[in-house]
Enzyme design. Structure first.
Site, PDB file in Angstrom:
ATOM      1  N   ASP A  10       5.743  -7.501   9.435  1.00 19.82           N
ATOM      2  CA  ASP A  10       6.084  -6.389  10.324  1.00 19.82           C
ATOM      3  C   ASP A  10       7.349  -6.722  11.105  1.00 19.82           C
ATOM      4  O   ASP A  10       7.301  -7.016  12.304  1.00 19.82           O
ATOM      5  CB  ASP A  10       4.901  -6.092  11.268  1.00 19.82           C
ATOM      6  N   LYS A  33       2.529  -8.655   2.999  1.00 16.45           N
ATOM      7  CA  LYS A  33       2.404  -7.200   3.077  1.00 16.45           C
ATOM      8  C   LYS A  33       3.738  -6.588   3.476  1.00 16.45           C
ATOM      9  O   LYS A  33       4.296  -6.932   4.520  1.00 16.45           O
ATOM     10  CB  LYS A  33       1.345  -6.794   4.101  1.00 16.45           C
ATOM     11  N   ASP A  60       2.141  -1.573   1.066  1.00 16.23           N
ATOM     12  CA  ASP A  60       1.224  -0.674   1.781  1.00 16.23           C
ATOM     13  C   ASP A  60       1.943   0.604   2.204  1.00 16.23           C
ATOM     14  O   ASP A  60       2.374   0.740   3.341  1.00 16.23           O
ATOM     15  CB  ASP A  60       0.683  -1.433   3.008  1.00 16.23           C
ATOM     16  N   LYS A  62       0.549   3.821   1.568  1.00 13.91           N
ATOM     17  CA  LYS A  62      -0.476   4.847   1.854  1.00 13.91           C
ATOM     18  C   LYS A  62      -0.114   6.226   1.299  1.00 13.91           C
ATOM     19  O   LYS A  62       0.010   7.197   2.054  1.00 13.91           O
ATOM     20  CB  LYS A  62      -0.728   4.938   3.362  1.00 13.91           C
ATOM     21  N   LEU A  63       0.031   6.305  -0.006  1.00 12.06           N
ATOM     22  CA  LEU A  63       0.437   7.571  -0.630  1.00 12.06           C
ATOM     23  C   LEU A  63      -0.613   8.663  -0.429  1.00 12.06           C
ATOM     24  O   LEU A  63      -1.826   8.400  -0.507  1.00 12.06           O
ATOM     25  CB  LEU A  63       0.706   7.364  -2.130  1.00 12.06           C
ATOM     26  N   HIS A  64      -0.149   9.880  -0.193  1.00  9.23           N
ATOM     27  CA  HIS A  64      -1.040  11.025   0.023  1.00  9.23           C
ATOM     28  C   HIS A  64      -0.242  12.293  -0.289  1.00  9.23           C
ATOM     29  O   HIS A  64       0.561  12.748   0.518  1.00  9.23           O
ATOM     30  CB  HIS A  64      -1.514  11.032   1.492  1.00  9.23           C
ATOM     31  N   ASP A  65      -0.469  12.849  -1.490  1.00  9.20           N
ATOM     32  CA  ASP A  65       0.256  14.060  -1.893  1.00  9.20           C
ATOM     33  C   ASP A  65      -0.524  14.681  -3.043  1.00  9.20           C
ATOM     34  O   ASP A  65      -1.646  14.243  -3.330  1.00  9.20           O
ATOM     35  CB  ASP A  65       1.696  13.672  -2.304  1.00  9.20           C
ATOM     36  N   ASN A  68      -0.138  14.944  -9.102  1.00 11.10           N
ATOM     37  CA  ASN A  68       1.007  14.719  -9.996  1.00 11.10           C
ATOM     38  C   ASN A  68       2.110  13.903  -9.304  1.00 11.10           C
ATOM     39  O   ASN A  68       2.677  12.982  -9.894  1.00 11.10           O
ATOM     40  CB  ASN A  68       1.552  16.082 -10.451  1.00 11.10           C
ATOM     41  N   THR A  69       2.375  14.222  -8.063  1.00  9.27           N
ATOM     42  CA  THR A  69       3.420  13.506  -7.325  1.00  9.27           C
ATOM     43  C   THR A  69       3.020  12.049  -7.094  1.00  9.27           C
ATOM     44  O   THR A  69       3.831  11.139  -7.229  1.00  9.27           O
ATOM     45  CB  THR A  69       3.668  14.216  -5.970  1.00  9.27           C
ATOM     46  N   THR A 123      -8.084   3.543  11.566  1.00  2.79           N
ATOM     47  CA  THR A 123      -8.800   3.031  12.748  1.00  2.79           C
ATOM     48  C   THR A 123      -8.317   3.701  14.023  1.00  2.79           C
ATOM     49  O   THR A 123      -8.991   3.645  15.050  1.00  2.79           O
ATOM     50  CB  THR A 123      -8.651   1.502  12.906  1.00  2.79           C
ATOM     51  N   GLY A 214      -0.959 -10.493  10.825  1.00  2.00           N
ATOM     52  CA  GLY A 214       0.427 -10.334  11.258  1.00  2.00           C
ATOM     53  C   GLY A 214       0.790 -11.267  12.382  1.00  2.00           C
ATOM     54  O   GLY A 214       1.130 -12.437  12.178  1.00  2.00           O
ATOM     55  N   ARG A 215       0.692 -10.752  13.617  1.00  2.00           N
ATOM     56  CA  ARG A 215       1.205 -11.474  14.781  1.00  2.00           C
ATOM     57  C   ARG A 215       0.712 -12.907  14.995  1.00  2.00           C
ATOM     58  O   ARG A 215       1.499 -13.742  15.438  1.00  2.00           O
ATOM     59  CB  ARG A 215       0.995 -10.618  16.037  1.00  2.00           C
TER      60      ARG A 215
END
Ligand code: C5P
Length: 239
Positions: A10, A33, A60, A62-65, A68-69, A123, A214-215
């Site tokens: 990040d 990541k 990461d 997070k595909l959402h469509d 087909n796309t 979350t 991460g941190r």
């Protein structure tokens, strides 16, 4: 089970990532990541660069469509040779099935198909918000478990989830369904903005299959040492 903790890169630029990675031995192969923040800044070249340095990539985005796309986008991501990708389960069964198809289509012969896991409820979404805004009249937990089940029906490899959700998700799906868990903090370290955290060892005991950290590593004065300690704690059988 993914034996190496996945390090969340990040950072805001490739230069910052370079400075960070220079603190690890050059021969150490990491699992990292790459999130949408850095991907949108640096593009696919960042993935190529990390791969050439010998690292495995959890991309990461997070595909959402529409199905087909998502399928066509996943074909492109598979060509980049990433190990794990993500979709939003809310995109539906067909979208998830086509995500997997796209990954298969984009994978060169002899290479392994990238894994794809689903984000169920973010979350940051509360149960009240879910019921009011998404008009889902179930508990948050029921929704998470339902999405996990649909993700497995779509032939996905797992979900992103909290450690305390892992055992119920494994009961609802199968033991080998991946539960990839963020919100990890070594004993005694800063919690930052995470609300509920678990140690690497506790995550393993609760049934997580992989952890994203991460941190506790990126902000450590000695990131390599922090990484090794977290890895040891994660790999040790229940203490
Ligand atoms: O720095 P920290 O260890 O909290 O980072 C965890 C990583 O996991 C971050 O990249 C964060 O965006 C991600 N994440 C999370 N909680 C979720 C989903 C993703 O912390 N529920």
């Amino acid at each position: 089970m993914i034996e190496r903790p996945i390090i969340a890169l990040d950072f805001d630029s490739k230069a910052e990532i370079t400075t960070f990675l220079n603190q690890f031995p050059s021969e150490e192969s990491l699992f990292v990541k790459v999130g949408m923040e850095i991907f949108y800044q640096e593009g696919p070249a960042i993935v190529d660069w990390l791969k050439k340095a010998g690292h495995n990539i959890f991309l990461d985005l997070k595909l959402h469509d529409i199905p087909n796309t998502v399928e066509r986008s996943m074909t492109g991501l598979a060509k980049m040779g990433v190990a794990i990708t993500t979709v939003q389960a809310a995109g539906g069964l067909e979208m998830m099935q086509q995500a997997k198809e796209g990954l298969k289509k984009g994978t060169a012969v002899g290479e392994s198909v990238p894994q794809v896991i689903a984000v169920t409820q973010l979350t940051s979404t509360s149960q009240e918000q879910m019921q009011k805004e998404q008009l889902i009249q179930a508990t948050l937990e029921e929704s998470v478990l339902h999405y996990a089940k649909i993700a497995q029906e779509a032939d996905l490899d797992g979900v992103v989830c909290a450690a305390w959700e892992a055992s119920k998700i494994h009961e609802t799906t199968t033991q080998d369904f991946m539960c990839l868990t963020p919100g990890i903090r070594p004993q005694g370290s800063a919690v930052d903005d995470q609300k509920r955290v678990v140690t690497p060892n506790k995550a393993r005991a609760l049934g997580s299959s992989a952890i994203v950290v991460g941190r506790p590593i990126t902000l450590a004065s000695d990131p390599y040492k922090a990484y090794q300690e977290i890895k040891t704690d994660w790999k040790e059988a229940n203490k």
